[in-house]
Design an enzyme around this catalytic site. Structure first.
Site: not given
Ligand code: PHB
Ligand code: APR
Length: 389
Positions: A72, A200
């Site tokens: 990514h 996010y």
């Molecule tokens: C996940 O894919 O479980 C995951 C990805 C990024 C994060 C936390 C969990 O910051």
């Protein structure tokens, strides 16, 4: 029984350390409380830094990761349902790799067994002893029978609830902790991920994260209060809430389906200092915990393994204990930077129950600044892809 290094705990930290020591011809035995099936059944985050990939390569466990992992080059951030991109590649010349921690653990188990490494599963009542003497040892029970392994050193890789940290005398250890007044409700679903990159999201109702394992396996999280009960979250209720929090383009196109796993996890930042005492060296979750925002848990464990493996190599190959003495300082310097970053991601993207309108405005302006300032983006990107060892 005798070995050079007893490794307490066969999670990712312990297994990786074992494998790297074996590559260098340093004898070691892993003592793991649970069965192999139990260890590889745990679902954890899956974002790997470049440094982590290099360590897995050194350990000879990167073939499947290279084929099945996804690189990514960016992440999406979202605020009030408006998304924007952080171009990790352009800002840092690095990417992250999405590959489940469960898969990393499986690959390590397989390789260690193939190369005749020693993992003793279902080792009960594991206890490191005489750590401050010239004859340290670790005792445990296997099938009800008492066993003892004499060794030079012990690596405490037994996670937050393990025994190793408690061996360090109370007069020496100092702990630092922050708990957060919310948890993450996560689901795994056999649906295509809503976006090619992780999202996010900061939203008035609380944080949300869209993540993935592969083209047909999605991982989504929403922030919930700590007293929330999993039974109260039907799949429909979860999807409805998630859609409210994601950027509009994602909510409009998300494919929903039934969940194959659903759980609530609390969030915590924790560090213990020092990370070593006499012949005992703590690694990974045994010494520190980060909230999952920023996906630093596994990556931080791997950087501890980097410092300890290097120190042990110098000890056994070049007979110098300088790096072993520096292990705690070296590891902690990087640990605190990840603790700070995970804390910052958490406080910037979550809604706190006592958040005032002033706090809200500060959060809003922080994210707006991120959208518009390359300098601010670079700080995030550099930390997200992983600071150098
Ligand atoms: C996940 O894919 O479980 C995951 C990805 C990024 C994060 C936390 C969990 O910051
Ligand atoms: N004796 C032997 N083994 C133990 C004991 C004990 N007393 N206590 C715990 N263990 C084992 C656990 O069963 C577990 O398999 O130690 C292992 C610790 O593994 P993790 O908790 O995964 O910690 P670590 O290997 O440091 O991994 C750090 O990976 O698991 C994630 O959230 C974690 O992301 C973080 C990273």
């Amino acid at each position: 029984m005798r070995t050079n290094v007893v490794i307490v705990g066969g999670g990712p930290s312990g297994l990786l350390l074992s494998r790297l020591l074996s590559v260098d011809g340093i004898d070691n035995i892993v003592l793991e409380k649970q069965s192999e099936e139990h260890v590889i059944g745990r679902i954890r985050a899956g974002v790997l830094e470049n440094g982590t990939i290099e360590m897995l390569e050194k350990a000879g466990v990167s073939d499947r990761l290279k084929n099945e992992g996804f690189n990514h080059d960016g992440i999406q951030l979202s605020f009030k349902n408006h998304g924007f991109r952080i171009n990790l590649k352009q800002l840092t010349n690095k990417h992250v790799t999405v590959y489940g921690q469960t898969e990393v653990t499986k690959d390590l188990y397989k390789k260690i067994k193939k190369e005749n490494g020693i993992i003793i599963n279902n080792a009960k009542d594991v206890l490191p002893q005489a750590i401050d003497t010239d004859k340290p040892c670790v005792t445990f029970k296997k099938n009800g029978v008492e066993k003892k392994i004499m060794c030079d050193l012990v690596a405490g890789c037994d996670g937050f609830h393990g025994i190793s940290r408690s061996i360090i005398p109370k007069s020496i250890i100092k702990t630092y902790e922050r708990t957060y007044p919310f948890g993450w409700l996560g689901i795994l679903s056999e649906t295509p991920p809503v976006s090619d990159e992780l999202i996010y999201a900061n939203h008035g109702n609380g944080f949300a994260l869209a993540s993935m394992r592969n083209e047909n396996l999605s991982r989504y999280y929403i922030q919930t209060s700590l007293d929330e009960k999993i039974e109260n979250w039907s799949d429909k209720k979860f999807w409805d809430e998630l859609k409210k929090r994601l950027p509009t383009e994602a909510s409009d196109t998300i494919i929903t389906g039934s969940s194959i796993e659903k759980s609530i996890a609390p969030l915590r930042s924790f560090v213990c200092e020092p990370m070593s005492w006499e012949k005992l060296f703590l690694v990974g979750d045994a010494a520190h915990i980060v909230p999952p925002t920023g996906a630093k848990g596994l990556n931080l464990a791997v950087s501890d393994v980097y410092y300890l493996h290097n120190a042990l190599k110098n000890y056994y190959k070049f007979h110098t204990n300088y790096d072993l003495k520096m292990y705690s300082n070296n590891a902690l310097s990087r640990v605190w930077k990840s603790i700070r970053f995970s804390w910052w991601m958490t406080t910037t993207f979550h809604k706190f129950p006592d958040q005032s309108s002033f706090d809200q405005r500060i959060q809003d302006s922080e994210i707006e600044y991120l959208e518009n300032s390359v300098a601010s983006q670079r700080v995030l990107a550099e930390n997200y892809v992983g600071l150098p060892y």
